[in-house]
Design an enzyme around this catalytic site. Structure first.
Site, PDB file in Angstrom:
ATOM      1  N   HIS A   1     -29.572  -0.434  14.874  1.00 28.69           N
ATOM      2  CA  HIS A   1     -30.080  -0.085  16.201  1.00 28.69           C
ATOM      3  C   HIS A   1     -31.067   1.062  16.032  1.00 28.69           C
ATOM      4  O   HIS A   1     -30.658   2.204  15.813  1.00 28.69           O
ATOM      5  CB  HIS A   1     -28.867   0.307  17.077  1.00 28.69           C
ATOM      6  CG  HIS A   1     -29.194   0.796  18.440  1.00 28.69           C
ATOM      7  ND1 HIS A   1     -28.260   1.427  19.249  1.00 28.69           N
ATOM      8  CD2 HIS A   1     -30.327   0.743  19.173  1.00 28.69           C
ATOM      9  CE1 HIS A   1     -28.816   1.746  20.398  1.00 28.69           C
ATOM     10  NE2 HIS A   1     -30.074   1.353  20.378  1.00 28.69           N
TER      11      HIS A   1
ATOM     12  N   MET B   1     -31.618   7.334  14.639  1.00 32.96           N
ATOM     13  CA  MET B   1     -32.285   8.113  15.694  1.00 32.96           C
ATOM     14  C   MET B   1     -33.320   9.042  15.066  1.00 32.96           C
ATOM     15  O   MET B   1     -33.132   9.511  13.942  1.00 32.96           O
ATOM     16  CB  MET B   1     -31.261   8.980  16.434  1.00 32.96           C
ATOM     17  CG  MET B   1     -30.078   8.230  16.981  1.00 32.96           C
ATOM     18  SD  MET B   1     -28.917   9.383  17.738  1.00 32.96           S
ATOM     19  CE  MET B   1     -27.540   8.282  18.060  1.00 32.96           C
TER      20      MET B   1
ATOM     21  N   MET C   1     -27.777  -0.760  26.882  1.00 36.65           N
ATOM     22  CA  MET C   1     -27.063   0.509  26.702  1.00 36.65           C
ATOM     23  C   MET C   1     -26.223   0.790  27.951  1.00 36.65           C
ATOM     24  O   MET C   1     -26.723   0.725  29.066  1.00 36.65           O
ATOM     25  CB  MET C   1     -28.055   1.667  26.486  1.00 36.65           C
ATOM     26  CG  MET C   1     -28.807   1.657  25.164  1.00 36.65           C
ATOM     27  SD  MET C   1     -27.779   1.718  23.681  1.00 36.65           S
ATOM     28  CE  MET C   1     -26.819   3.204  23.946  1.00 36.65           C
TER      29      MET C   1
ATOM     30  N   SER D   1     -19.208   1.135  15.552  1.00 31.72           N
ATOM     31  CA  SER D   1     -20.413   1.929  15.322  1.00 31.72           C
ATOM     32  C   SER D   1     -20.106   3.075  14.357  1.00 31.72           C
ATOM     33  O   SER D   1     -19.257   3.931  14.634  1.00 31.72           O
ATOM     34  CB  SER D   1     -20.939   2.493  16.638  1.00 31.72           C
ATOM     35  OG  SER D   1     -21.971   3.421  16.379  1.00 31.72           O
TER      36      SER D   1
ATOM     37  N   ASP E   1     -23.494  -1.320  24.441  1.00 27.36           N
ATOM     38  CA  ASP E   1     -23.328  -0.192  23.515  1.00 27.36           C
ATOM     39  C   ASP E   1     -23.135   1.097  24.302  1.00 27.36           C
ATOM     40  O   ASP E   1     -24.032   1.516  25.032  1.00 27.36           O
ATOM     41  CB  ASP E   1     -24.597  -0.121  22.643  1.00 27.36           C
ATOM     42  CG  ASP E   1     -24.521   0.925  21.549  1.00 27.36           C
ATOM     43  OD1 ASP E   1     -23.447   1.522  21.361  1.00 27.36           O
ATOM     44  OD2 ASP E   1     -25.556   1.123  20.876  1.00 27.36           O
TER      45      ASP E   1
ATOM     46  N   MET F   1     -33.336   3.738  17.287  1.00 25.04           N
ATOM     47  CA  MET F   1     -33.678   4.564  18.453  1.00 25.04           C
ATOM     48  C   MET F   1     -34.779   5.515  18.017  1.00 25.04           C
ATOM     49  O   MET F   1     -34.583   6.716  17.875  1.00 25.04           O
ATOM     50  CB  MET F   1     -32.432   5.340  18.921  1.00 25.04           C
ATOM     51  CG  MET F   1     -31.444   4.455  19.656  1.00 25.04           C
ATOM     52  SD  MET F   1     -29.820   5.223  19.798  1.00 25.04           S
ATOM     53  CE  MET F   1     -29.104   4.653  18.268  1.00 25.04           C
TER      54      MET F   1
ATOM     55  N   ASP G   1     -26.594   3.245  13.878  1.00 26.50           N
ATOM     56  CA  ASP G   1     -27.521   3.903  14.798  1.00 26.50           C
ATOM     57  C   ASP G   1     -28.482   4.810  14.050  1.00 26.50           C
ATOM     58  O   ASP G   1     -28.063   5.802  13.450  1.00 26.50           O
ATOM     59  CB  ASP G   1     -26.734   4.769  15.787  1.00 26.50           C
ATOM     60  CG  ASP G   1     -25.908   3.932  16.729  1.00 26.50           C
ATOM     61  OD1 ASP G   1     -26.495   3.101  17.447  1.00 26.50           O
ATOM     62  OD2 ASP G   1     -24.671   4.103  16.750  1.00 26.50           O
TER      63      ASP G   1
ATOM     64  N   HIS H   1     -22.245  -1.760  13.300  1.00 23.80           N
ATOM     65  CA  HIS H   1     -23.383  -1.250  14.075  1.00 23.80           C
ATOM     66  C   HIS H   1     -23.833   0.095  13.507  1.00 23.80           C
ATOM     67  O   HIS H   1     -23.020   1.000  13.303  1.00 23.80           O
ATOM     68  CB  HIS H   1     -22.944  -1.098  15.539  1.00 23.80           C
ATOM     69  CG  HIS H   1     -24.030  -0.685  16.477  1.00 23.80           C
ATOM     70  ND1 HIS H   1     -24.910  -1.581  17.043  1.00 23.80           N
ATOM     71  CD2 HIS H   1     -24.371   0.530  16.958  1.00 23.80           C
ATOM     72  CE1 HIS H   1     -25.744  -0.929  17.838  1.00 23.80           C
ATOM     73  NE2 HIS H   1     -25.438   0.359  17.804  1.00 23.80           N
TER      74      HIS H   1
HETATM   75  C1  DX5 Z   1     -25.398   5.859  21.165  1.00 26.51           C
HETATM   76  C2  DX5 Z   1     -25.242   4.802  20.110  1.00 26.51           C
HETATM   77  C3  DX5 Z   1     -23.936   4.130  20.111  1.00 26.51           C
HETATM   78  C4  DX5 Z   1     -22.724   4.993  19.879  1.00 26.51           C
HETATM   79  C5  DX5 Z   1     -21.627   4.470  20.742  1.00 26.51           C
HETATM   80  O1  DX5 Z   1     -26.741   6.185  21.282  1.00 26.51           O
HETATM   81  O2  DX5 Z   1     -26.234   3.809  20.250  1.00 26.51           O
HETATM   82  O3  DX5 Z   1     -23.920   3.034  19.196  1.00 26.51           O
HETATM   83  O4  DX5 Z   1     -22.298   5.019  18.540  1.00 26.51           O
HETATM   84  O5  DX5 Z   1     -20.569   5.343  20.651  1.00 26.51           O
HETATM   85  P1  DX5 Z   1     -19.313   5.269  21.626  1.00 26.51           P
HETATM   86  O6  DX5 Z   1     -18.700   3.927  21.448  1.00 26.51           O
HETATM   87  O7  DX5 Z   1     -18.483   6.399  21.149  1.00 26.51           O
HETATM   88  O8  DX5 Z   1     -19.838   5.474  23.035  1.00 26.51           O
HETATM   89 ZN    ZN Z   2     -26.063   1.943  19.017  1.00 27.70          ZN
END
Ligand code: DX5
Ligand code: ZN
Length: 214
Positions: free
Chosen positions: A63, A34, A135, A6, A173, A65, A32, A30
Site C-alpha cells: 500500500h 509512507m 480507507m 498489516s 483498511d 502512501m 504500508d 499488507h
Molecule cells: C494506515 C495503514 C493501515 C494500518 C491499519 O495508514 O494504511 O494499513 O496498518 O492499522 P489498524 O488496523 O491498526 O487500524
Molecule cells: Zn494500509
C-alpha cells in the site's frame, strides 16, 4: 472475506517471528509504505521490504502512501509483491496509466482513497483496477477508530461494481476489529486489513482466524 494482517502494527524488534504468525494464518500480508508527504507519517521502506520476500509465504500487498507512486512500482514488483495500490489523491489524471504500469509489472493493481474522497471518483476504474482500497481511517497511522460511514461507502461502491458486472474487489483498511468485522463483510468487503487488532492481541494466529470466521 480474506484477512490481511498489516505489518505496521507488528513488533519491529522481532519481525521474523511476526511474519511467521502471518504465514500461519493470514491470507495476505499488507505492507504500508509512507513518505511523510502524502500522509503525515513515515513507516518503513524498501530496505525492509527487500528482506521479506524469502520469508513471507502469503501474497504481499504493498500500500503506497506516497506522492509519485509510479516511480516505485518496479521496485515493489522486484520485491515480490502480488498486489500494489496507490492513492487516487496522488495519481489524479494518471490513474489509468498507473494501473496499466502495475499490470505491466505483473501485479494486481489497486486504487486507494482516503475517507474524504467520494467513492464515485473510483467509478471510472471499475473493471480496470483489480481492487479498490477504501480507507476506513485517514491514512498515516495504525490504531485509529473505524469511521462508521465507511460501511455505506463500501456498500455504494459494491452496488456499482455489481451493476456493471465487474469483478473489482474491495479492500478496507483501518480500525478493523472483532466487533465490526461482520458488518464489514456484510457491506461487501472482499479483503479486510487488520493491524493492531491482530498484532496487539494475545494470540495473533487465533485472532486472524476469528476475524475470518466472524
Ligand atoms: C494506515 C495503514 C493501515 C494500518 C491499519 O495508514 O494504511 O494499513 O496498518 O492499522 P489498524 O488496523 O491498526 O487500524
Ligand atoms: Zn494500509
Amino acid at each position: 472475506m480474506k484477512i490481511a494482517p498489516s505489518l505496521l502494527a507488528a513488533d519491529f524488534l522481532h519481525l521474523q517471528d511476526e511474519i511467521e504468525k502471518v504465514n500461519a494464518s493470514g491470507d495476505i500480508l499488507h505492507l504500508d509504505i509512507m513518505d511523510g508527504t502524502l500522509v503525515p507519517n513515515i513507516s518503513f521502506g524498501f530496505s525492509v521490504l527487500d528482506k521479506l520476500f524469502p520469508v513471507v509465504k502469503v501474497p504481499m500487498d504493498v500500500h503506497l502512501m506516497v506522492v509519485n507512486p509510479h516511480q516505485w512500482f518496479k521496485k515493489v514488483a522486484d520485491d515480490g509483491a502480488a498486489m500494489c495500490s496507490f492513492h487516487l489523491e496522488a495519481s489524479g489524471r494518471k490513474t489509468k496509466e498507473f494501473i496499466d504500469m502495475i499490470h505491466a509489472y505483473g501485479m494486481k493493481a489497486g486504487v486507494a482513497i482516503d475517507p474524504d474522497v467520494p467513492v464515485k471518483k473510483l467509478f471510472p476504474y471499475i473493471g480496470k483496477a483489480d481492487f479498490f482500497l477504501v480507507m476506513s481511517v485517514f491514512a498515516g497511522f495504525g490504531g485509529q477508530k473505524f469511521i462508521e460511514v465507511s460501511l455505506d461507502r463500501v456498500a455504494a461502491l459494491k452496488a456499482e461494481i455489481v451493476a456493471r458486472g465487474a469483478d473489482t474487489l474491495i479492500e478496507v483498511d483501518g480500525g478493523v476489529s472483532l466487533a465490526n468485522v461482520r458488518a464489514i463483510k456484510d457491506a461487501g468487503v472482499d479483503i479486510a486489513v487488520a493491524g493492531s487488532t491482530v498484532f496487539h492481541s494475545e494470540n495473533p494466529v487465533e485472532t486472524v482466524n476469528a476475524l475470518r470466521e466472524a
